[in-house]
Design a protein around this motif. Structure first.
Motif, PDB file in Angstrom:
ATOM      1  N   TYR A  40       0.826  -1.204   0.000  1.00 52.20           N
ATOM      2  CA  TYR A  40       0.000   0.000   0.000  1.00 52.20           C
ATOM      3  C   TYR A  40       0.864   1.259   0.000  1.00 52.20           C
ATOM      4  N   PRO A  41       0.376   2.332  -0.601  1.00 50.44           N
ATOM      5  CA  PRO A  41       1.130   3.592  -0.592  1.00 50.44           C
ATOM      6  C   PRO A  41       1.393   4.080   0.825  1.00 50.44           C
ATOM      7  N   ARG A  42       2.552   4.670   1.028  1.00 50.63           N
ATOM      8  CA  ARG A  42       2.908   5.154   2.364  1.00 50.63           C
ATOM      9  C   ARG A  42       1.904   6.173   2.882  1.00 50.63           C
ATOM     10  N   ALA A  43       1.438   7.059   1.987  1.00 56.86           N
ATOM     11  CA  ALA A  43       0.505   8.100   2.422  1.00 56.86           C
ATOM     12  C   ALA A  43      -0.787   7.487   2.960  1.00 56.86           C
ATOM     13  N   LEU A  44      -1.246   6.404   2.335  1.00 55.23           N
ATOM     14  CA  LEU A  44      -2.475   5.749   2.810  1.00 55.23           C
ATOM     15  C   LEU A  44      -2.252   5.163   4.195  1.00 55.23           C
ATOM     16  N   ILE A  45      -1.107   4.502   4.409  1.00 52.00           N
ATOM     17  CA  ILE A  45      -0.825   3.917   5.717  1.00 52.00           C
ATOM     18  C   ILE A  45      -0.701   5.010   6.770  1.00 52.00           C
ATOM     19  N   HIS A  70     -10.419   1.802   4.660  1.00 48.30           N
ATOM     20  CA  HIS A  70      -9.170   2.419   4.218  1.00 48.30           C
ATOM     21  C   HIS A  70      -8.381   1.527   3.265  1.00 48.30           C
ATOM     22  N   LEU A  71      -8.488   0.220   3.414  1.00 48.03           N
ATOM     23  CA  LEU A  71      -7.678  -0.690   2.610  1.00 48.03           C
ATOM     24  C   LEU A  71      -8.339  -1.080   1.303  1.00 48.03           C
ATOM     25  N   SER A  72      -9.565  -0.637   1.069  1.00 50.99           N
ATOM     26  CA  SER A  72     -10.231  -0.895  -0.205  1.00 50.99           C
ATOM     27  C   SER A  72      -9.708   0.072  -1.252  1.00 50.99           C
ATOM     28  N   ILE A  73      -9.204  -0.463  -2.339  1.00 50.90           N
ATOM     29  CA  ILE A  73      -8.723   0.360  -3.440  1.00 50.90           C
ATOM     30  C   ILE A  73      -9.832   0.416  -4.475  1.00 50.90           C
ATOM     31  N   GLY A  74     -10.481   1.557  -4.602  1.00 54.53           N
ATOM     32  CA  GLY A  74     -11.658   1.673  -5.455  1.00 54.53           C
ATOM     33  C   GLY A  74     -11.345   2.015  -6.894  1.00 54.53           C
ATOM     34  N   GLU A  75     -10.207   1.561  -7.408  1.00 56.90           N
ATOM     35  CA  GLU A  75      -9.831   1.842  -8.792  1.00 56.90           C
ATOM     36  C   GLU A  75     -10.512   0.828  -9.707  1.00 56.90           C
ATOM     37  N   THR A  76     -11.638   1.225 -10.286  1.00 57.18           N
ATOM     38  CA  THR A  76     -12.380   0.330 -11.166  1.00 57.18           C
ATOM     39  C   THR A  76     -13.219   1.180 -12.111  1.00 57.18           C
ATOM     40  N   HIS A  77     -13.625   0.581 -13.195  1.00 57.84           N
ATOM     41  CA  HIS A  77     -14.523   1.261 -14.135  1.00 57.84           C
ATOM     42  C   HIS A  77     -15.139   0.215 -15.046  1.00 57.84           C
ATOM     43  N   PHE A  78     -16.160   0.614 -15.806  1.00 58.07           N
ATOM     44  CA  PHE A  78     -16.817  -0.303 -16.723  1.00 58.07           C
ATOM     45  C   PHE A  78     -15.862  -0.712 -17.843  1.00 58.07           C
ATOM     46  N   LEU A  79     -16.004  -1.964 -18.287  1.00 55.96           N
ATOM     47  CA  LEU A  79     -15.201  -2.523 -19.377  1.00 55.96           C
ATOM     48  C   LEU A  79     -13.706  -2.455 -19.087  1.00 55.96           C
ATOM     49  N   ARG A  80     -13.328  -2.534 -17.806  1.00 51.43           N
ATOM     50  CA  ARG A  80     -11.903  -2.525 -17.470  1.00 51.43           C
ATOM     51  C   ARG A  80     -11.271  -3.831 -17.948  1.00 51.43           C
ATOM     52  N   PHE A 137     -22.789 -13.623  -8.822  1.00 51.29           N
ATOM     53  CA  PHE A 137     -22.622 -13.278  -7.414  1.00 51.29           C
ATOM     54  C   PHE A 137     -21.428 -12.334  -7.294  1.00 51.29           C
ATOM     55  N   GLY A 138     -21.668 -11.127  -6.792  1.00 50.21           N
ATOM     56  CA  GLY A 138     -20.600 -10.159  -6.578  1.00 50.21           C
ATOM     57  C   GLY A 138     -20.320  -9.992  -5.101  1.00 50.21           C
ATOM     58  N   SER A 139     -19.053 -10.098  -4.708  1.00 44.20           N
ATOM     59  CA  SER A 139     -18.696  -9.946  -3.295  1.00 44.20           C
ATOM     60  C   SER A 139     -17.492  -9.029  -3.152  1.00 44.20           C
ATOM     61  N   ASP A 140     -17.449  -8.350  -2.020  1.00 43.04           N
ATOM     62  CA  ASP A 140     -16.310  -7.496  -1.685  1.00 43.04           C
ATOM     63  C   ASP A 140     -16.235  -7.404  -0.165  1.00 43.04           C
ATOM     64  N   PHE A 141     -15.040  -7.140   0.374  1.00 45.68           N
ATOM     65  CA  PHE A 141     -14.920  -7.126   1.833  1.00 45.68           C
ATOM     66  C   PHE A 141     -15.286  -5.780   2.433  1.00 45.68           C
ATOM     67  N   ASN A 142     -15.536  -4.764   1.599  1.00 45.42           N
ATOM     68  CA  ASN A 142     -15.932  -3.450   2.076  1.00 45.42           C
ATOM     69  C   ASN A 142     -17.449  -3.291   1.928  1.00 45.42           C
ATOM     70  N   ALA A 143     -18.147  -3.198   3.045  1.00 46.47           N
ATOM     71  CA  ALA A 143     -19.613  -3.103   3.015  1.00 46.47           C
ATOM     72  C   ALA A 143     -20.098  -1.866   2.280  1.00 46.47           C
TER      73      ALA A 143
END
Length: 514
Positions: A40-45, A70-80, A137-143
């Protein structure tokens, strides 16, 4: 008797130091979520350490929601990674589960805010052989991410790199937002789930698990891949990102290369999960009807994770956890200063405050002249710093400095190559392989990334055609460079030295030559 307001301050337990918080953070996230703090990036930690409660609270699970957020990286988009959706369309109609069951079961194992799930749903709905016979079925650890996924409303940022006409049939414009076609919802359900928990949903024909294992510890990566292989139905397929650590031989997954894209197929002899172990969703229309009865409790009191937690060893009992904690402490000390309070914003990489360590260069990309393919020694200070640290037995410090530089410029293939050399010298082979794969993804024709991937595979005893292809490509590219030239992203090694290795890789060690 002193009143509470006048009681001496020494009667209260002293607050944890930043290093103590860092160590318990590393301990907990590696054990509970399988994640490596050094990914993880230092700034995030640093931001997380500022809001983290005392170690006892963190160890007891009282900060889990905070950690997940904090540990969820939300970098996503359609047709990635759209080539993978094209590949899925090409193979999905022939999957054995369709003929056996009459429909397909698909799992998006780290769905984030849902863009991947809805892209899957649109791709499968358009397939002529399926006729709408599929469930996802879609799952993620961030509610919080799962809630956004279920709502299915997105801003234009989720469509970056996508032409609106490509998604017009299933994303409806609503002012400045886009709403998922309601008809797709009948195929989809969501839940909160942690990949370190079991059991996984079984009998899956397709699993997407992309851009998440890059943050996991090597032992956790192996465990997840073994679980994913078991979760697939016979002949089922797994898609991961090219930058993710790839499945190791023997985990139950066979690689299938298809030009520029690949997937993994469940081996015939891989053990399967029982299809009777049904996962009950915790969100979505199906969940609202089924969850309370299935769990025997009100929906509001349901467990936050779909999967059941296995009983793990004590947090501090494994040598791998201790190693990770020591590495985290070292890394933060080298790039952030020893025993300092966390900084609120990123600063250029700084070496340890010990005077014996040279000062690293600023965290900026390696410069190169116009037309240079990124192989020149235009930033000798970076190369010399790394060589100096490695030559003086401080390979871990070299890895730490390079990790910070990579965080500042993650798309820099040269830095990834240097980090590979440093990680091998430090004995961090999994980290070396990760950096090498990143470098090859960023610079697929580059001689050094190809050489590194091929050399590391040979080191691991993998004498596959793929490894040989990487070495051949490296040789052809190196032969086009001026002899005697120093190759900056090879930690100062010359073209001649690299060619000697690539022409006879069994006669010497790439990581020992100078």
């Amino acid at each position: 008797m002193s009143s509470p307001s006048t009681a001496p301050a020494s009667s209260a337990a002293p607050a944890a130091t930043p290093i103590e918080k860092l160590l318990v953070l590393d301990e907990v996230i590696s054990h509970r979520f399988g994640m490596a703090i050094s990914s993880y990036p230092r700034a995030l930690i640093e931001r997380l350490l500022e809001v983290l409660p005392e170690p006892a609270v963190v160890r007891s699970g009282g900060a889990d929601a905070l950690l997940r957020q904090h540990l969820s990286i939300g970098e996503t988009h359609f047709l990635r990674h759209r080539d993978q959706f094209d590949l899925l369309s090409a193979v999905v109609g022939e999957l054995p589960g369709l003929a056996r069951r009459g429909s397909l079961k698909v799992w998006s194992a780290a769905c984030s805010t849902g863009e991947e799930v809805w892209t899957l749903a649109a791709t499968l709905r358009a397939h002529p052989k399926l006729g709408g016979r599929f469930e996802i079925f879609g799952s993620d650890f961030n509610a919080e991410s799962v809630k956004k996924a279920e709502v299915g409303v997105y801003k234009s940022w989720s469509l970056r790199g996508v032409q609106t006409e490509e998604v017009a049939e299933w994303l409806w414009s609503a002012g400045d937002s886009y709403r998922v076609d309601p008809e797709l919802r009948r195929h989809v359900r969501f839940a909160v789930a942690n990949l370190m928990d079991r059991p996984y949903p079984g009998d899956q024909d397709v699993i997407f698990c992309r851009n998440v294992l890059i943050y996991f510890r090597p032992d956790a990566v192996r465990r997840v891949y073994e679980g994913l292989a078991a979760a697939l139905a016979p002949g089922g397929v797994l898609f991961v990102a090219s930058t993710d650590p790839q499945p190791e031989p023997g985990c139950g997954l066979d690689v299938v290369d298809c030009g520029g894209a690949r997937y993994f197929r469940r081996s015939v002899d891989a053990p399967s999960l029982s299809p009777t172990r049904v996962v009950v969703p915790t969100t979505g229309p199906t969940a609202r009807a089924a969850a309370p009865a299935a769990l025997g409790q009100p929906a509001a009191a349901a467990r936050p994770s779909t999967f059941a937690r296995e009983t793990p060893p004590a947090l501090s009992s494994t040598s791998s956890t201790a190693t990770a904690a020591r590495w985290s402490q070292l890394r933060q000390a080298v790039v952030g200063g020893e025993e300092r309070a966390p900084r609120p914003a990123r600063e250029p990489a700084a070496a340890s405050t010990r005077s014996s360590n040279p000062s690293p260069p600023p965290a900026t990309p390696l410069n190169r002249a116009e037309g240079d393919p990124g192989l020149g020694d235009d930033r000798p200070d970076t190369v010399e710093l790394v060589r100096s640290l490695m030559g003086s037995g401080k390979a871990q410090e070299a890895v730490a400095v390079l990790s910070d530089l990579v965080e500042a410029d993650p798309m820099n293939a040269e830095l990834r190559c240097l980090a590979t050399f440093a990680a091998v010298t430090a004995g961090m082979n999994e980290l070396a392989a990760l950096h090498a794969r990143h470098a090859l993804f960023l610079q697929p024709e580059g001689p050094v990334p190809n050489l590194l991937v091929g050399a590391l595979m040979l080191r691991q005893g993998q004498r596959s055609p793929y490894a040989q292809q990487r070495l051949v490509r490296a040789r052809l590219a190196l032969e086009g460079l001026p002899p005697g030239r120093a190759v900056g992203c090879a930690a100062g090694r010359t073209v001649d030295a690299l060619l000697r290795f690539v022409r006879d890789p069994h006669a010497s060690d790439l990581f020992a030559i100078g």
